[in-house]
Design a protein around this motif. Structure first.
Motif, PDB file in Angstrom:
ATOM      1  N   GLU A 382       0.835  -1.216   0.000  1.00 47.28           N
ATOM      2  CA  GLU A 382       0.000   0.000   0.000  1.00 47.28           C
ATOM      3  C   GLU A 382       0.863   1.257   0.000  1.00 47.28           C
ATOM      4  O   GLU A 382       0.605   2.203  -0.758  1.00 47.28           O
ATOM      5  CB  GLU A 382      -0.930   0.000   1.208  1.00 47.28           C
ATOM      6  CG  GLU A 382      -1.912   1.166   1.213  1.00 47.28           C
ATOM      7  CD  GLU A 382      -2.916   1.094   2.350  1.00 47.28           C
ATOM      8  OE1 GLU A 382      -3.774   2.001   2.426  1.00 47.28           O
ATOM      9  OE2 GLU A 382      -2.853   0.148   3.157  1.00 47.28           O
ATOM     10  N   ARG A 393      -2.328  -1.772  -6.982  1.00 43.35           N
ATOM     11  CA  ARG A 393      -3.273  -2.824  -7.358  1.00 43.35           C
ATOM     12  C   ARG A 393      -2.984  -4.109  -6.591  1.00 43.35           C
ATOM     13  O   ARG A 393      -3.929  -4.788  -6.137  1.00 43.35           O
ATOM     14  CB  ARG A 393      -3.186  -3.081  -8.871  1.00 43.35           C
ATOM     15  CG  ARG A 393      -4.118  -4.176  -9.369  1.00 43.35           C
ATOM     16  CD  ARG A 393      -5.570  -3.893  -9.043  1.00 43.35           C
ATOM     17  NE  ARG A 393      -6.433  -5.012  -9.367  1.00 43.35           N
ATOM     18  CZ  ARG A 393      -7.470  -5.398  -8.639  1.00 43.35           C
ATOM     19  NH1 ARG A 393      -7.777  -4.748  -7.515  1.00 43.35           N
ATOM     20  NH2 ARG A 393      -8.213  -6.421  -9.011  1.00 43.35           N
ATOM     21  N   GLU A 396      -4.490  -3.854  -3.214  1.00 48.15           N
ATOM     22  CA  GLU A 396      -5.938  -4.084  -3.232  1.00 48.15           C
ATOM     23  C   GLU A 396      -6.253  -5.580  -3.264  1.00 48.15           C
ATOM     24  O   GLU A 396      -7.108  -6.069  -2.517  1.00 48.15           O
ATOM     25  CB  GLU A 396      -6.564  -3.404  -4.454  1.00 48.15           C
ATOM     26  CG  GLU A 396      -6.541  -1.885  -4.405  1.00 48.15           C
ATOM     27  CD  GLU A 396      -7.046  -1.277  -5.719  1.00 48.15           C
ATOM     28  OE1 GLU A 396      -7.401  -2.058  -6.633  1.00 48.15           O
ATOM     29  OE2 GLU A 396      -7.074  -0.041  -5.824  1.00 48.15           O
ATOM     30  N   SER A 399      -5.205  -7.312   0.062  1.00 49.01           N
ATOM     31  CA  SER A 399      -6.040  -6.902   1.200  1.00 49.01           C
ATOM     32  C   SER A 399      -7.390  -7.596   1.169  1.00 49.01           C
ATOM     33  O   SER A 399      -7.999  -7.850   2.207  1.00 49.01           O
ATOM     34  CB  SER A 399      -6.230  -5.385   1.205  1.00 49.01           C
ATOM     35  OG  SER A 399      -6.972  -4.961   0.070  1.00 49.01           O
ATOM     36  N   GLU A 400      -7.854  -7.914  -0.025  1.00 52.25           N
ATOM     37  CA  GLU A 400      -9.116  -8.648  -0.159  1.00 52.25           C
ATOM     38  C   GLU A 400      -8.932 -10.132   0.136  1.00 52.25           C
ATOM     39  O   GLU A 400      -9.913 -10.891   0.176  1.00 52.25           O
ATOM     40  CB  GLU A 400      -9.667  -8.463  -1.571  1.00 52.25           C
ATOM     41  CG  GLU A 400     -10.120  -7.034  -1.869  1.00 52.25           C
ATOM     42  CD  GLU A 400     -10.421  -6.802  -3.344  1.00 52.25           C
ATOM     43  OE1 GLU A 400     -10.266  -7.755  -4.139  1.00 52.25           O
ATOM     44  OE2 GLU A 400     -10.807  -5.666  -3.695  1.00 52.25           O
TER      45      GLU A 400
END
Length: 418
Positions: A382, A393, A396, A399-400
């Motif tokens: 991040e 990206r 993201e 983190s999901e």
């Protein structure tokens, strides 16, 4: 064909080279390496160089390619193996060959075969011994991690137990028993927790210890106590730092009877002593962590060896069956190798990352050999993303996925990174 590879020339002398591979012989196979995870064993080889039992004496003139936790694609197959392998198939590899009594092994001994490379040549003995393994899973990194996971699986198979009055060794951890994983929140410890929770011979209790609260918290965020209960397992994470008597505390968790199986995941003398003290009757202590000190020793209670039938074993690496079990469990999504991974990098970062392993204790460092990328912690994606949209990206995606590396992240990396 040209390849880029990290090669060992001498003690702590690792270099990223580009050179021409020879044309393969009829009994060889050319492969493209996509991913290679870094093992502490590679650091030991780089540290010791020709003093290492697996490293040849002439590496100054004929350097070897390091790395042995590799996965990729088969590119060209010599005529001898055309009935068994085809171009385009994914592969993983078991590096523990033990070919005709030799200790030679990919990643330690071969000029043209090692994981820290873009293309390598599989020597005929790899195929002869059944050590080139087909893989049908989605991602390459999972196949790379099959090798370290096979070491864990082998350790679980190697433990043994007996019944009073019987000399028969019942192999494997005690089913429905009590299991302790000491210093168990490093990469191999996390893999051990995952396997213990999902293998076909599960304990009823798993106690995981460490002295690093941050790493324990990460482990607890990955492994659900609720899921463990659904599998019939009581999962306990314990920080033993500051306890007046950690051994007594751990024994009390078992109701005072002690553990059936204890795994020691770091070579520290007090931890070996602790592991010995918490063994129950017929308890098996597995000294999993390989020390660099050839004179390493630890205290053992021989009264308990005699009267309580406690015993000690050590395992180093897994065999081909362990590797296949790892690959099949991964393909079926029974285990998740990504719990071991904390850092991602390109081939240009592999040499330094290998030499700095002891200075930067973390999870597995995963190298994608076809790209150049500084070694980066997943937790730092991040922050890196503020200057690089590709890192943003990846932040993201991970983190999901509970902060873990995953197939989607690998696919994005391979499609978008130079």
């Amino acid at each position: 064909m040209k390849t880029r590879a990290v090669r060992l020339y001498g003690k702590k002398d690792l270099r990223l080279d580009e050179f021409e591979l020879p044309q393969i012989e009829e009994d060889e196979i050319l492969v493209q390496v996509i991913s290679d995870s870094i093992c502490m064993s590679s650091y030991k080889a780089a540290l010791l160089a020709t003093d290492h039992k697996r490293v040849p004496a002439d590496i100054a003139e004929n350097p070897i390619i390091i790395g042995h936790e590799m996965a990729g694609n088969i590119i060209e197959v010599g005529s001898k193996w055309k009935d068994q392998f085809k171009a385009g198939e994914k592969f993983s590899m078991q590096p523990a060959l033990n070919y005709k009594g030799s200790m030679d092994s990919p990643g330690y001994s071969y000029r043209y075969c090692g994981g820290a490379a873009t293309y390598v040549i599989m020597p005929q003995e790899v195929m002869e011994l059944g050590c080139l393994l087909k893989y049908e899973g989605e991602s390459y990194y999972e196949a790379s991690l099959a090798e370290p996971l096979s070491c864990i699986i082998g350790a679980f198979h190697a433990n043994y137990h007996t019944m009073m009055g019987s000399y028969e060794h019942r192999m494997g951890i005690a089913e429905g028993g009590k299991l302790a994983i000491l210093a168990g929140v490093g990469p191999m410890g996390l893999g051990a927790i995952d396997y213990a929770m999902h293998c076909d011979r599960r304990p009823k209790m798993i106690v995981v210890t460490d002295v690093d609260e941050k790493r324990l918290a990460r482990a607890e965020s990955i492994f659900s106590i609720t899921e463990a209960k659904e599998n019939g397992i009581e999962l306990i994470f314990a920080n033993t730092k500051g306890l007046e008597d950690p051994s007594e505390y751990l024994r009390n968790l078992t109701g005072g009877t002690g553990f059936d199986d204890v795994y020691v995941f770091t070579p520290v003398k007090p931890l070996v002593k602790q592991g010995d003290k918490i063994l129950g009757r017929d308890g098996c202590l597995n000294f999993f962590a390989g020390p660099t000190d050839v004179n390493f020793s630890g205290e053992c209670n021989f009264y308990n060896v005699h009267y309580n039938s406690t015993h000690i074993i050590g395992t180093t690496g897994g065999n081909t069956d362990d590797m296949i079990e790892s690959l099949r469990m991964t393909e079926k999504k029974l285990i998740n190798p990504s719990v071991m991974v904390t850092h991602i990098g390109g081939l240009d970062s592999a040499a330094e990352a290998t030499l700095r392993l002891p200075e930067e204790p973390a999870g597995k460092k995963l190298i994608y050999t076809g790209i150049d990328m500084e070694l980066t912690a997943i937790a730092d994606f991040e922050e890196k993303g503020k200057e690089n949209p590709h890192f943003a990206r990846l932040a993201e995606i991970t983190s999901e996925n509970n902060g873990l590396w995953c197939t989607e992240a690998e696919k994005y990396l391979l499609e978008n990174w130079r």
